[in-house]
Write an enzyme that holds these catalytic residues in place. Sequence first.
Site, PDB file in Angstrom:
ATOM      1  N   GLY A  17       1.107  -1.041  -0.084  1.00 11.81           N
ATOM      2  CA  GLY A  17       0.350  -0.361  -0.302  1.00 11.81           C
ATOM      3  C   GLY A  17       0.823   1.615   0.035  1.00 11.81           C
ATOM      4  O   GLY A  17       0.131   2.150   0.444  1.00 11.81           O
ATOM      5  N   ARG A  70     -14.875 -15.424 -10.886  1.00  8.61           N
ATOM      6  CA  ARG A  70     -14.679 -13.307 -10.803  1.00  8.61           C
ATOM      7  C   ARG A  70     -16.088 -12.691 -11.227  1.00  8.61           C
ATOM      8  O   ARG A  70     -15.511 -11.176 -10.356  1.00  8.61           O
ATOM      9  CB  ARG A  70     -13.921 -13.363 -12.296  1.00  8.61           C
ATOM     10  CG  ARG A  70     -11.898 -14.115 -11.688  1.00  8.61           C
ATOM     11  CD  ARG A  70     -11.707 -14.212 -13.039  1.00  8.61           C
ATOM     12  NE  ARG A  70     -11.402 -12.923 -13.452  1.00  8.61           N
ATOM     13  CZ  ARG A  70     -10.682 -12.302 -14.728  1.00  8.61           C
ATOM     14  NH1 ARG A  70     -11.601 -12.775 -15.521  1.00  8.61           N
ATOM     15  NH2 ARG A  70     -11.423 -11.142 -14.899  1.00  8.61           N
ATOM     16  N   MET A  95      -3.821  -6.713  -6.790  1.00 12.39           N
ATOM     17  CA  MET A  95      -3.202  -7.530  -8.030  1.00 12.39           C
ATOM     18  C   MET A  95      -4.188  -9.158  -8.786  1.00 12.39           C
ATOM     19  O   MET A  95      -3.706  -9.793  -8.854  1.00 12.39           O
ATOM     20  CB  MET A  95      -2.417  -8.797  -7.571  1.00 12.39           C
ATOM     21  CG  MET A  95      -1.242  -7.896  -7.310  1.00 12.39           C
ATOM     22  SD  MET A  95      -0.267  -6.986  -8.651  1.00 12.39           S
ATOM     23  CE  MET A  95       0.463  -8.124  -9.145  1.00 12.39           C
ATOM     24  N   ARG A  96      -5.204  -8.167  -8.711  1.00  8.88           N
ATOM     25  CA  ARG A  96      -6.536  -8.974  -9.417  1.00  8.88           C
ATOM     26  C   ARG A  96      -7.085  -8.820 -10.742  1.00  8.88           C
ATOM     27  O   ARG A  96      -7.062  -7.569 -10.612  1.00  8.88           O
ATOM     28  CB  ARG A  96      -7.707  -9.073  -8.820  1.00  8.88           C
ATOM     29  CG  ARG A  96      -7.809 -10.026  -7.222  1.00  8.88           C
ATOM     30  CD  ARG A  96      -7.317 -11.344  -6.992  1.00  8.88           C
ATOM     31  NE  ARG A  96      -8.168 -12.146  -8.336  1.00  8.88           N
ATOM     32  CZ  ARG A  96      -7.565 -13.356  -8.325  1.00  8.88           C
ATOM     33  NH1 ARG A  96      -6.501 -13.897  -8.077  1.00  8.88           N
ATOM     34  NH2 ARG A  96      -9.694 -14.059  -8.538  1.00  8.88           N
ATOM     35  N   HIS A 114       0.382   1.162 -13.295  1.00  9.18           N
ATOM     36  CA  HIS A 114       1.698   0.242 -13.250  1.00  9.18           C
ATOM     37  C   HIS A 114       2.792   0.603 -13.900  1.00  9.18           C
ATOM     38  O   HIS A 114       3.415   1.674 -13.645  1.00  9.18           O
ATOM     39  CB  HIS A 114       0.844   0.070 -15.568  1.00  9.18           C
ATOM     40  CG  HIS A 114       1.341  -1.595 -15.475  1.00  9.18           C
ATOM     41  ND1 HIS A 114       1.031  -2.659 -15.145  1.00  9.18           N
ATOM     42  CD2 HIS A 114       2.779  -1.173 -16.510  1.00  9.18           C
ATOM     43  CE1 HIS A 114       2.480  -3.292 -15.969  1.00  9.18           C
ATOM     44  NE2 HIS A 114       3.102  -2.618 -16.295  1.00  9.18           N
ATOM     45  N   GLU A 179       6.122   6.382  -8.786  1.00  8.78           N
ATOM     46  CA  GLU A 179       4.225   6.203  -8.972  1.00  8.78           C
ATOM     47  C   GLU A 179       3.933   7.533  -7.843  1.00  8.78           C
ATOM     48  O   GLU A 179       3.069   7.565  -8.266  1.00  8.78           O
ATOM     49  CB  GLU A 179       4.677   4.436  -8.781  1.00  8.78           C
ATOM     50  CG  GLU A 179       4.482   3.891  -9.725  1.00  8.78           C
ATOM     51  CD  GLU A 179       4.607   2.443  -9.368  1.00  8.78           C
ATOM     52  OE1 GLU A 179       3.792   1.900  -8.842  1.00  8.78           O
ATOM     53  OE2 GLU A 179       5.569   1.228  -9.434  1.00  8.78           O
TER      54      GLU A 179
END
Length: 186
Positions: A17, A70, A95-96, A114, A179
Amino acid sequence: MHTPAPLNIGVLISGNGSNLQALIDACADGRIHGRINLVLSNKDTAYGLERARKSGIPCAVIRHRDFDSREAFDAAMTRMLHEHGVDFVCLAGFMRLVTDTFVDAWHNRLINIHPSLLPDFKGLDTHARAIAADCKTHGCTVHYVRPAMDEGPIIMQASVPVLPGDTPESLGARVLEQEHICYVAA
């Protein structure tokens, strides 16, 4: 002059996080005209949940493994985000892969950070792949999410040099600094 209402943000995480912390700090000091209404993780071990708790931000865990599909998992996330009044979603190390239905439900209100200069190096292990490809620069991209993985209109990018002797970890650390800056700015 009318000031728009603060943006009600939901942040989806799976891990440490650090990008979430950048968003928390930016909301707190006014660089983002918004508030984080919910931090949602698919993993109860995500340290980002502790970051949210320390900041007094509501957080929840919806484990993807508790669902048969999903689609059902994404529907549960959408319900939880709506219950917390979220109108804009940030993927911050989530991460899905999300379903087309989730992307459509949040069209142009769903962004991702990303760790590469998209369209290069979609997916995982971006720093190692940039080094292996002998890239001179590498970086990060903030983009609107679309159904295909790591696709969508680019909002902002930042680059860093790939230095002689870089490891995935050393390169990744420099990219991560960018980022934090880019995600807040976007």
